[in-house]
Design an enzyme around this catalytic site. Structure first.
Site, PDB file in Angstrom:
ATOM      1  N   GLU A 175      -6.732  -6.520  10.355  1.00  0.00           N
ATOM      2  CA  GLU A 175      -5.732  -5.416   9.280  1.00  0.00           C
ATOM      3  C   GLU A 175      -6.614  -6.321   7.891  1.00  0.00           C
ATOM      4  O   GLU A 175      -5.704  -6.629   7.174  1.00  0.00           O
ATOM      5  CB  GLU A 175      -4.020  -5.633   8.927  1.00  0.00           C
ATOM      6  CG  GLU A 175      -4.066  -4.191   8.772  1.00  0.00           C
ATOM      7  CD  GLU A 175      -2.033  -3.988   8.121  1.00  0.00           C
ATOM      8  OE1 GLU A 175      -1.670  -5.256   8.700  1.00  0.00           O
ATOM      9  OE2 GLU A 175      -1.465  -2.787   7.487  1.00  0.00           O
ATOM     10  N   LYS A 217      -7.202  -2.236  11.990  1.00  0.00           N
ATOM     11  CA  LYS A 217      -6.151  -1.675  11.434  1.00  0.00           C
ATOM     12  C   LYS A 217      -6.186  -1.270  10.105  1.00  0.00           C
ATOM     13  O   LYS A 217      -6.291  -2.524   8.671  1.00  0.00           O
ATOM     14  CB  LYS A 217      -4.676  -2.675  11.652  1.00  0.00           C
ATOM     15  CG  LYS A 217      -3.671  -1.516  10.750  1.00  0.00           C
ATOM     16  CD  LYS A 217      -2.096  -1.849  10.967  1.00  0.00           C
ATOM     17  CE  LYS A 217      -1.290  -1.409  10.525  1.00  0.00           C
ATOM     18  NZ  LYS A 217       0.144  -1.792  11.259  1.00  0.00           N
TER      19      LYS A 217
HETATM   20  P1  13P Z   1       3.097   0.974   7.195  1.00  0.00           P
HETATM   21  O1  13P Z   1       2.556   2.507   8.087  1.00  0.00           O
HETATM   22  O2  13P Z   1       4.485   1.169   6.051  1.00  0.00           O
HETATM   23  O3  13P Z   1       1.461   0.677   5.561  1.00  0.00           O
HETATM   24  O4  13P Z   1       2.930   0.025   7.988  1.00  0.00           O
HETATM   25  C1  13P Z   1       2.335  -0.366   8.578  1.00  0.00           C
HETATM   26  C2  13P Z   1       1.552  -2.746   8.728  1.00  0.00           C
HETATM   27  O5  13P Z   1       2.126  -3.076   9.820  1.00  0.00           O
HETATM   28  C3  13P Z   1       1.478  -3.017   6.911  1.00  0.00           C
HETATM   29  O6  13P Z   1       1.219  -4.004   7.261  1.00  0.00           O
END
Ligand code: 13P
Length: 336
Positions: A175, A217
């Site tokens: 991510e 992500k």
């Molecule tokens: P949000 O969808 O609230 O941005 O959170 C997703 C997430 O896991 C951020 O690390």
């Protein structure tokens, strides 16, 4: 097909997506206090158990990302949380980074920590039932940011994390979140996000990570939250797809977006348009935290024992996201 690729497909196929319920205790406390519920470990468990025992877990949620506290908790019916999640057919996952700290020599930026002792922690989480993991790098946009230092350091940490996770038999979610904060344009978000993602894959490949057993992500391509620029949702979808098809190697099976401060409706609408347009082979779905939980949390806070009502709100949101993951959502269905 590899075992890791099978896990990815189990999580993301058939219009399913991920529920990101891995808020750290600090973040969860902010969320609960914003709706005037005391942040006790019992209340954190109650809200999460309410979501994880909802009907839509079987049809819309392929995986749940947990936080260290939650993965070790036991439900009111004496099941562990990973058992409850697995029973619905979803895969339990775990956030394994230990948070973003100030980056030395670039104090406005952050580097995500958590590599020390990670192998041992991963083994423990595997025993507790986790089969996928998450590590989030964060990047700010301004004229001079993200710096090369932040882009390289976070990509390096993400790659070392991903290699260790695969060694332990789990799927890493990679991510790299380019934050929405600021007054930058969508074009700047596009350029910086492309650079960030490309560097992540350079490092992942260098660290011999099997890309077929990973999930990306990313953020969607949007103007900054303080920008006066307004772009159509169709344009968000177009730019997001263009960025990802150019920057992500074709072996990556799935992309799950974070909602990153978008409202539930925006996050649903944009995901739907991305899937209507999707000309790539990537599965494009959700890994939403706030955009799956916000309305449910607000409703629950009025009466924390109203489990059924809270689940109805959550089921609706999850169903809408699942339709969007298949490009089949519409405003009429939303309000029906
Ligand atoms: P949000 O969808 O609230 O941005 O959170 C997703 C997430 O896991 C951020 O690390």
């Amino acid at each position: 097909m590899s075992e890791l690729n099978n896990i990815v497909l189990k999580i993301l196929s058939s219009g399913k997506g991920i529920l990101a319920a891995d808020e750290s205790t600090g973040t969860m406390t902010k969320r609960l206090e914003s709706v005037s519920v005391p942040s006790t470990s019992k209340n954190r468990l109650l809200f999460r158990e309410t979501l994880f025992s909802s009907k839509s877990m079987e049809t819309c949620i392929g995986g749940v990302i947990l936080y260290d506290e939650t993965i070790k908790q036991t439900t009111s019916s004496e099941k562990t949380i990973p058992e409850l999640i697995s029973k619905s057919g979803a895969v339990p996952g775990i956030k394994v980074d230990t948070g973003a700290k100030v980056l030395a020599n670039s104090p406005k930026e952050k580097i995500t920590e958590g590599l020390d002792g990670l192998r041992e922690r991963l083994k423990e989480y595997y025993k507790l039932g986790a089969r996928f993991t998450k590590w989030r790098g964060v990047y700010v946009i301004s004229d001079e940011h993200p710096s090369k230092l932040s882009i390289f350091s976070n990509a390096h940490a993400l790659a070392r994390y991903a290699a260790l996770v695969q060694e332990c038999g789990m799927v890493p979610i990679v991510e790299p979140e380019v934050l929405m904060d600021g007054n930058h344009s969508a074009e700047e978000c596009y350029n910086k996000t492309s650079e960030v993602i490309q560097k992540c894959y350079e490092e992942l490949i260098f660290n011999k990570v099997d890309l077929t057993g990973t999930i990306l992500k990313p953020n969607m391509i949007l103007p900054g939250s303080d920008s006066s620029e307004k772009i159509a949702n169709e344009e968000v979808a177009k730019l997001t797809l263009k960025c990802l098809t150019n920057a992500v190697p074709a072996e990556v099976p799935g992309i799950t977006f974070l909602s990153g401060g978008q409202t539930e409706m925006e996050a649903t609408k944009n995901l739907n348009l991305i899937n209507k347009l999707n000309y790539s082979n990537f599965i494009m779905t959700y890994s939403y935290g706030r955009a799956l939980q916000q309305s449910a949390l607000k409703f629950w806070s009025k009466d924390i024992n109203n489990i059924k009502g809270t689940q109805e709100i959550f089921n609706h949101r999850a169903n809408m996201c699942s339709l969007a993951a298949q490009g089949e959502w519409s405003e009429e269905i939303e309000t029906k």
